[in-house]
Design a protein around this motif. Structure first.
Motif, PDB file in Angstrom:
ATOM      1  N   VAL A 167       4.397  -9.435  -4.359  1.00 53.94           N
ATOM      2  CA  VAL A 167       4.582  -8.181  -4.141  1.00 53.94           C
ATOM      3  C   VAL A 167       3.253  -7.593  -4.501  1.00 53.94           C
ATOM      4  CG1 VAL A 167       5.233  -6.272  -5.929  1.00 53.94           C
ATOM      5  CG2 VAL A 167       6.982  -7.362  -5.659  1.00 53.94           C
ATOM      6  N   SER A 168       2.313  -8.454  -4.936  1.00 58.00           N
ATOM      7  CA  SER A 168       1.135  -7.958  -5.779  1.00 58.00           C
ATOM      8  C   SER A 168       0.257  -7.911  -5.160  1.00 58.00           C
ATOM      9  CB  SER A 168       1.078  -9.631  -6.894  1.00 58.00           C
ATOM     10  OG  SER A 168       1.819  -8.943  -8.156  1.00 58.00           O
TER      11      SER A 168
ATOM     12  N   ARG B 208       0.669  -7.906  -1.405  1.00 55.77           N
ATOM     13  CA  ARG B 208       1.410  -6.211  -0.998  1.00 55.77           C
ATOM     14  C   ARG B 208       0.516  -5.643  -1.364  1.00 55.77           C
ATOM     15  NH1 ARG B 208       6.208  -7.032  -1.450  1.00 55.77           N
ATOM     16  NH2 ARG B 208       6.553  -9.289  -0.048  1.00 55.77           N
ATOM     17  N   THR B 209       0.245  -5.405  -2.281  1.00 59.33           N
ATOM     18  CA  THR B 209       0.096  -3.962  -2.791  1.00 59.33           C
ATOM     19  C   THR B 209      -0.700  -3.534  -3.258  1.00 59.33           C
ATOM     20  OG1 THR B 209       1.429  -4.561  -4.872  1.00 59.33           O
ATOM     21  CG2 THR B 209       2.604  -3.355  -2.926  1.00 59.33           C
TER      22      THR B 209
ATOM     23  N   THR C 183      -3.901  -1.834  -1.615  1.00 61.15           N
ATOM     24  CA  THR C 183      -3.610  -0.245  -1.976  1.00 61.15           C
ATOM     25  C   THR C 183      -3.870   0.072  -3.272  1.00 61.15           C
ATOM     26  OG1 THR C 183      -1.941  -0.393  -0.146  1.00 61.15           O
ATOM     27  CG2 THR C 183      -1.884   1.399  -1.518  1.00 61.15           C
ATOM     28  N   VAL C 184      -3.829  -0.357  -3.871  1.00 59.89           N
ATOM     29  CA  VAL C 184      -3.566   0.195  -5.601  1.00 59.89           C
ATOM     30  C   VAL C 184      -5.208   0.643  -5.939  1.00 59.89           C
ATOM     31  CG1 VAL C 184      -3.659   0.087  -8.013  1.00 59.89           C
ATOM     32  CG2 VAL C 184      -1.669  -0.606  -6.911  1.00 59.89           C
TER      33      VAL C 184
ATOM     34  N   LEU D 165       2.480   6.053  -4.712  1.00 61.62           N
ATOM     35  CA  LEU D 165       2.372   4.493  -3.493  1.00 61.62           C
ATOM     36  C   LEU D 165       3.056   3.618  -3.424  1.00 61.62           C
ATOM     37  CD1 LEU D 165      -1.487   4.964  -4.477  1.00 61.62           C
ATOM     38  CD2 LEU D 165      -0.062   6.222  -2.048  1.00 61.62           C
ATOM     39  N   LEU D 166       3.330   2.984  -5.208  1.00 64.35           N
ATOM     40  CA  LEU D 166       4.457   1.606  -5.708  1.00 64.35           C
ATOM     41  C   LEU D 166       4.885   2.030  -4.941  1.00 64.35           C
ATOM     42  CD1 LEU D 166       2.657   0.844  -8.791  1.00 64.35           C
ATOM     43  CD2 LEU D 166       1.942  -0.525  -6.172  1.00 64.35           C
TER      44      LEU D 166
ATOM     45  N   LYS E  70       5.439   1.254  -1.087  1.00 65.40           N
ATOM     46  CA  LYS E  70       4.934   0.392  -0.936  1.00 65.40           C
ATOM     47  C   LYS E  70       5.693  -0.857  -0.878  1.00 65.40           C
ATOM     48  CE  LYS E  70       1.165  -1.765   1.599  1.00 65.40           C
ATOM     49  NZ  LYS E  70       1.205  -1.142   2.959  1.00 65.40           N
ATOM     50  N   ILE E  71       6.272  -1.162  -2.591  1.00 65.25           N
ATOM     51  CA  ILE E  71       7.033  -1.800  -2.865  1.00 65.25           C
ATOM     52  C   ILE E  71       9.046  -1.625  -2.684  1.00 65.25           C
ATOM     53  CG2 ILE E  71       8.053  -2.955  -5.156  1.00 65.25           C
ATOM     54  CD1 ILE E  71       4.892  -2.656  -5.917  1.00 65.25           C
TER      55      ILE E  71
ATOM     56  N   SER F  41       4.621  -4.129 -11.546  1.00 68.82           N
ATOM     57  CA  SER F  41       3.909  -2.455 -11.204  1.00 68.82           C
ATOM     58  C   SER F  41       3.371  -1.675 -12.649  1.00 68.82           C
ATOM     59  CB  SER F  41       4.658  -1.837 -10.923  1.00 68.82           C
ATOM     60  OG  SER F  41       5.779  -1.975  -9.891  1.00 68.82           O
TER      61      SER F  41
END
Length: 291
Positions: free
Chosen positions: A67-68, A70-71, A74-75, A123-124, A127-128, A171
């Protein structure tokens, strides 16, 4: 056709439209309540199972890493522009009142308390949340979850709990990183585009953003991340209808998460403000009693 018959037809058409509208509205309300009830029951089931779950540390760590990684990009990218946009908007308003020295405090407070968690959570969710829903829904329609159950293993323990914990923890951390990047990015934007001294900007931050502001941001991050985890896993776990059902589950997951986050943002704002007032009221009472 006579005037009386035209009037009668118009009244019948209006009545039919009203009945259809009422029936549609009632169906929407019933469907919404069913969704909320199903998601709440699923959440309570996950919590009960979580108390009895052990031995899945490696799975949780693996999901957190996925998860981390992958995002995180973007974050960070979104965090920079969230802070930058707010700086430019606040600067336009504060210049009119010759109060530009307040830019740092107002921008940081708004970013940490409200705008940052809200936008980054959206956004999360895309994405997630969408990825988790699609992954679990694909497992459901291809009967992989049924295969896990047939082996005597709880799919909630084996599939849902690791993803749920990973989404919540990741998150919250990602939101904290995004908010930090927003604050740092806003400092450079204020210096580069607004002509404000960096140290003057930083000096005004403690006037508006203190420990309570950080607490509010973290609490909202926790609430929003729980919504993302619960809705995405629920919609994926209960998906039906083959490949079309997977797409439908992903779409509904994204919509519901965003709507729930907006509602939760309003409720949390009211609730946290009430706690803030109660805390300082109790603090003043204690100080008067002591001194």
């Amino acid at each position: 056709m006579s005037i009386e018959s035209r009037v009668t037809d118009a009244m019948e058409g209006t009545t039919h439209t009203l009945k259809y509208g009422v029936r549609t509205a009632s169906e929407v309300v019933i469907h919404t309540l069913e969704e909320l009830g199903g998601e709440f029951i699923f959440f309570m089931r996950v919590m009960r199972t979580f108390k009895k779950t052990c031995g899945y540390r490696e799975a949780v760590i693996q999901q957190i890493a996925e998860v981390s990684t992958r995002t995180i990009g973007t974050v960070i990218f979104a965090g920079i522009f969230v802070g930058a946009i707010l700086v430019l908007q606040f600067d336009v308003m504060l210049r009119r009142f010759d109060a530009q020295t307040l830019l740092g405090g107002l921008n940081t407070s708004a970013t940490i308390r409200e705008i940052g968690p809200l936008i980054i959570s959206f956004l999360l969710a895309g994405k997630i949340g969408a990825f988790t829903t699609a992954e679990l829904a694909n497992m459901r329609v291809t009967e992989q979850i049924d295969a896990v159950e047939s082996l005597g293993v709880s799919p909630i323990q084996y599939l849902i709990i690791p993803r749920f914990i990973a989404i919540v923890l990741s998150s919250v951390v990602l939101l904290a990183i995004g908010l930090s990047v927003s604050v740092i990015g806003s400092i450079f934007v204020a210096q580069s585009f607004s002509g404000m001294n960096m140290y003057e900007y930083i000096a005004s931050i403690p006037r508006f953003a203190g420990g309570w502001t950080i607490f509010e941001g973290l609490m909202r991050s926790l609430v929003f991340s729980t919504i993302v985890a619960n809705v995405s896993t629920y919609k994926g776990y209960t998906a039906t209808g083959g490949a079309r059902g997977v797409g439908r589950a992903v779409t509904q997951s994204a919509i519901y998460i965003n709507v729930y986050i907006v509602v939760a943002n309003f409720i949390s704002s009211f609730f946290l403000e009430w706690i803030h007032d109660l805390f300082f009221w109790a603090k003043n009472i204690v100080e008067r009693l002591i001194f």
